[in-house]
Design a protein around this motif. Structure first.
Motif, PDB file in Angstrom:
ATOM      1  N   GLY A 291     -16.493 -25.266 -17.491  1.00 37.62           N
ATOM      2  CA  GLY A 291     -17.443 -25.722 -16.487  1.00 37.62           C
ATOM      3  C   GLY A 291     -16.964 -25.567 -15.056  1.00 37.62           C
ATOM      4  O   GLY A 291     -17.620 -26.046 -14.137  1.00 37.62           O
ATOM      5  N   TYR A 292     -15.825 -24.883 -14.885  1.00 37.94           N
ATOM      6  CA  TYR A 292     -15.297 -24.669 -13.530  1.00 37.94           C
ATOM      7  C   TYR A 292     -15.447 -23.218 -13.089  1.00 37.94           C
ATOM      8  O   TYR A 292     -14.722 -22.735 -12.226  1.00 37.94           O
ATOM      9  CB  TYR A 292     -13.818 -25.096 -13.475  1.00 37.94           C
ATOM     10  CG  TYR A 292     -13.628 -26.585 -13.717  1.00 37.94           C
ATOM     11  CD1 TYR A 292     -13.264 -27.065 -14.974  1.00 37.94           C
ATOM     12  CD2 TYR A 292     -13.828 -27.509 -12.694  1.00 37.94           C
ATOM     13  CE1 TYR A 292     -13.111 -28.427 -15.204  1.00 37.94           C
ATOM     14  CE2 TYR A 292     -13.676 -28.871 -12.910  1.00 37.94           C
ATOM     15  CZ  TYR A 292     -13.319 -29.324 -14.173  1.00 37.94           C
ATOM     16  OH  TYR A 292     -13.168 -30.670 -14.394  1.00 37.94           O
ATOM     17  N   ALA A 293     -16.409 -22.527 -13.686  1.00 40.88           N
ATOM     18  CA  ALA A 293     -16.603 -21.118 -13.375  1.00 40.88           C
ATOM     19  C   ALA A 293     -16.857 -20.884 -11.889  1.00 40.88           C
ATOM     20  O   ALA A 293     -16.383 -19.906 -11.308  1.00 40.88           O
ATOM     21  CB  ALA A 293     -17.763 -20.568 -14.191  1.00 40.88           C
ATOM     22  N   GLU A 294     -17.590 -21.814 -11.288  1.00 38.89           N
ATOM     23  CA  GLU A 294     -17.904 -21.658  -9.871  1.00 38.89           C
ATOM     24  C   GLU A 294     -16.640 -21.662  -9.015  1.00 38.89           C
ATOM     25  O   GLU A 294     -16.530 -20.945  -8.026  1.00 38.89           O
ATOM     26  CB  GLU A 294     -18.816 -22.816  -9.453  1.00 38.89           C
ATOM     27  CG  GLU A 294     -19.617 -22.570  -8.203  1.00 38.89           C
ATOM     28  CD  GLU A 294     -20.378 -23.830  -7.800  1.00 38.89           C
ATOM     29  OE1 GLU A 294     -21.137 -24.330  -8.646  1.00 38.89           O
ATOM     30  OE2 GLU A 294     -20.174 -24.298  -6.666  1.00 38.89           O
ATOM     31  N   GLN A 295     -15.661 -22.490  -9.434  1.00 35.54           N
ATOM     32  CA  GLN A 295     -14.444 -22.603  -8.630  1.00 35.54           C
ATOM     33  C   GLN A 295     -13.424 -21.522  -8.923  1.00 35.54           C
ATOM     34  O   GLN A 295     -12.664 -21.134  -8.044  1.00 35.54           O
ATOM     35  CB  GLN A 295     -13.775 -23.977  -8.858  1.00 35.54           C
ATOM     36  CG  GLN A 295     -14.511 -25.140  -8.236  1.00 35.54           C
ATOM     37  CD  GLN A 295     -15.614 -25.670  -9.127  1.00 35.54           C
ATOM     38  OE1 GLN A 295     -15.733 -25.269 -10.281  1.00 35.54           O
ATOM     39  NE2 GLN A 295     -16.421 -26.555  -8.601  1.00 35.54           N
ATOM     40  N   VAL A 296     -13.360 -21.059 -10.178  1.00 30.70           N
ATOM     41  CA  VAL A 296     -12.263 -20.153 -10.545  1.00 30.70           C
ATOM     42  C   VAL A 296     -12.713 -18.788 -11.042  1.00 30.70           C
ATOM     43  O   VAL A 296     -11.885 -17.909 -11.261  1.00 30.70           O
ATOM     44  CB  VAL A 296     -11.343 -20.786 -11.616  1.00 30.70           C
ATOM     45  CG1 VAL A 296     -10.796 -22.115 -11.130  1.00 30.70           C
ATOM     46  CG2 VAL A 296     -12.049 -20.944 -12.937  1.00 30.70           C
ATOM     47  N   GLY A 297     -14.010 -18.611 -11.240  1.00 34.48           N
ATOM     48  CA  GLY A 297     -14.501 -17.359 -11.800  1.00 34.48           C
ATOM     49  C   GLY A 297     -13.970 -16.126 -11.092  1.00 34.48           C
ATOM     50  O   GLY A 297     -13.629 -15.126 -11.726  1.00 34.48           O
TER      51      GLY A 297
END
Lengths: 309, 218
Positions: A291-297
């Motif tokens: 669920g942290y794709a926005e931050q680490v994608g």
């Protein structure tokens, strides 16, 4: 029981107005007072205050404290989930130093007391997803790993950061049994290590980190499987070559270096599409990068996540 | 003697229900820890395996002690293996997969330890279905005996199922494997050493072929 006759009323039976107005507060106070007697002794740990709540924090309800501190993988202290809560109490956490060395201009040794004062501490409510298929939401307290790493100046050739956990054969039954190849070693790519999300946790739930959770300091990389979040760190090394990590050495086809949470890339022996959030009955779908794709994608743009698992 | 065995069977029956009671109460009182469904699945599977090894221990124990009545306990133990295996499977189908049949199908095909588990369960079915007097009579002692040798590969597949699901610590499956090796090894040794089952005092002429023990009629 004496039944009151109609019209009969005794003045002392009437609730005083000020008590009536505050009845909810008084009720909560009464419950809180009785509840503190139910809190187990281990909860009466040192408080750890923090200065701010992070914007990275999840709004999900945290997993109950008794599960966060009672269901752990800390193989140094045993193979069962309940073992660390029981056996990690023997862990010696003072004196404790963290050496930052390797490809740096000047290696540094920091005492845990110094690390606690390095920067204002934040509360970060992170999801933690274990490779086994369960997950929790933990209200960590700590500071970014980058803050710690900025205490040294790495050489231009440094590509990776290796994190090494403590080995205390006299307190760790798992070490004596040689369950894994000790010391527990994990590593991150330099950009992953410097990412603002990557946390060095010094506490949880408003108190100092319990021993079973990796006291006195541990790594938390919320977008990766839990085994990347090394506990009880004693050494950090900058390297040029990708370091060998413990689980990857044990079973290379099952535990990768990146270990990014990915519902589409299954573990050879079980699917990673769903997870059991501890405390919940139904399973929930696993999210890419937890669920942290926005931050680490963007760290993994262009990479084949199936190959680099 | 009959009365004593009857009482023992009754006690054994109750003892075999104890794990169920433990997990039932555990679920109800929420004392199975942070991940109760995982603990339940694992516990039920472990007890199916424990009872399986106990079933396999009957014959060696009988040969070592000469107590023929031990055989009377074996059927009940075997049926309890099936009982716990069913509960273990049901927990997986319901509480793990929520009857998502396509996902279950994928698991069986793609996850070797689940393939092994399903195979072990399938092998249990003919054994369970023939665990009664009527089937022994219908099949005849020899055929029944040969069919029930399926318990040997079944036990091996069950241990493999356990071995393939653990993460790093293979010590428990290895212990089960060692115990199984002992129980099967003893049988092999007796087979090659030509040991006969100790018979009671009646003097029968020595049979040319191997004596096949048939469960005595009640």
């Amino acid at each position: 029981m004496r039944i009151q006759q109609r019209g009969e009323r005794h003045p002392e039976q009437i609730t005083p107005r000020n008590v009536f107005e505050r009845r909810r507060q008084l009720l909560h106070l009464a419950i809180a007072c009785s509840a503190t007697s139910l809190v187990p002794a281990s909860h009466a740990a040192d408080k750890l205050s923090f200065d701010s709540r992070s914007a990275f924090s999840s709004l999900e309800p945290p997993t109950p404290y008794r599960h966060v501190t009672g269901y752990n993988n800390f193989v140094e202290f045993g193979n069962d989930k309940e073992d660390p809560a029981e056996f990690a109490q023997r862990l010696r956490i003072r004196p404790w130093t963290v050496t930052i060395e390797g490809l740096v201009h000047k290696p540094k040794i920091l005492a845990i007391e110094d690390i606690l004062r390095l920067a204002p501490l934040e509360e970060r409510v992170y999801r933690l997803r274990c490779v086994e298929g369960w997950s929790m939401v933990v209200p960590w307290i700590g500071l970014p790993l980058s803050t710690l790493l900025k205490q040294v100046e790495p050489l231009g050739s440094a590509r990776y950061v290796e994190l090494i956990s403590a080995v205390q054969p006299d307190t760790m039954p798992g070490v004596r049994r040689r369950t894994l190849d000790w010391p527990y070693t994990e590593a991150l790519r330099l950009d992953e290590a410097m990412h603002p999300l990557t946390l060095i946790a010094l506490g949880l739930y408003g108190e100092v980190l319990p021993k079973q959770n990796g006291a006195p300091l541990r790594l938390v990389v919320p977008w990766k499987y839990g085994f990347k979040s090394a506990k009880s760190i004693v050494r950090i090394r900058y390297t040029e070559q990708r370091p060998e990590t413990t689980w990857n050495k044990l079973q290379p086809d099952e535990y990768g270096f990146y270990a990014n949470v990915n519902p589409e890339v299954s573990h050879p022996r079980w699917s990673q599409a769903r997870e059991r959030r501890i405390g919940e009955f139904f399973k929930r779908p696993t999210q890419l990068f937890n669920g942290y794709a926005e931050q680490v994608g963007q760290l993994y743009a262009g990479m084949d996540l199936r190959k680099d698992y | 003697m009959e009365g004593h065995v009857g009482k023992l069977k009754g006690l054994l029956f109750l003892a075999c229900l104890l794990p169920l009671a433990y997990y039932g109460v555990g679920v109800w009182q929420d004392t199975l820890g942070a991940n109760p469904i995982e603990a339940l699945t694992r516990g039920l599977g472990t007890w199916a395996l424990n009872l399986l090894l106990l079933t396999l221990a009957v014959t060696p124990l009988r040969r070592l002690t000469g107590w023929a009545w031990l055989l009377k306990l074996r059927r009940m133990l075997g049926l309890f293996v099936f009982f716990y295996a069913c509960l273990h499977l049901a927990t997986y189908l319901w509480l793990d997969q929520f009857f998502d049949w396509p996902a279950i199908g994928r698991d069986i095909v793609k996850r070797p330890f689940i393939t092994a588990g399903m195979l072990a369960f399938l092998l249990l079915l003919p054994l369970t279905a023939t665990s009664n007097q009527a089937m022994i009579r219908r099949l005849g002692g020899r055929r029944w005996q040969e069919l029930h040798r399926l318990i040997y590969p079944l036990a091996m597949v069950a241990v493999v199922h356990y071995t393939w699901l653990v993460k790093a610590d293979a010590s428990r499956p290895a212990a089960y494997g060692a115990l199984l090796a002992l129980l099967l090894g003893l049988r092999l040794w007796w087979h090659f050493a030509g040991v006969r089952v100790p018979r009671p005092t009646v003097a029968f002429p020595k049979p040319k072929r191997r004596v096949i023990p048939i469960a005595p009629r009640r």
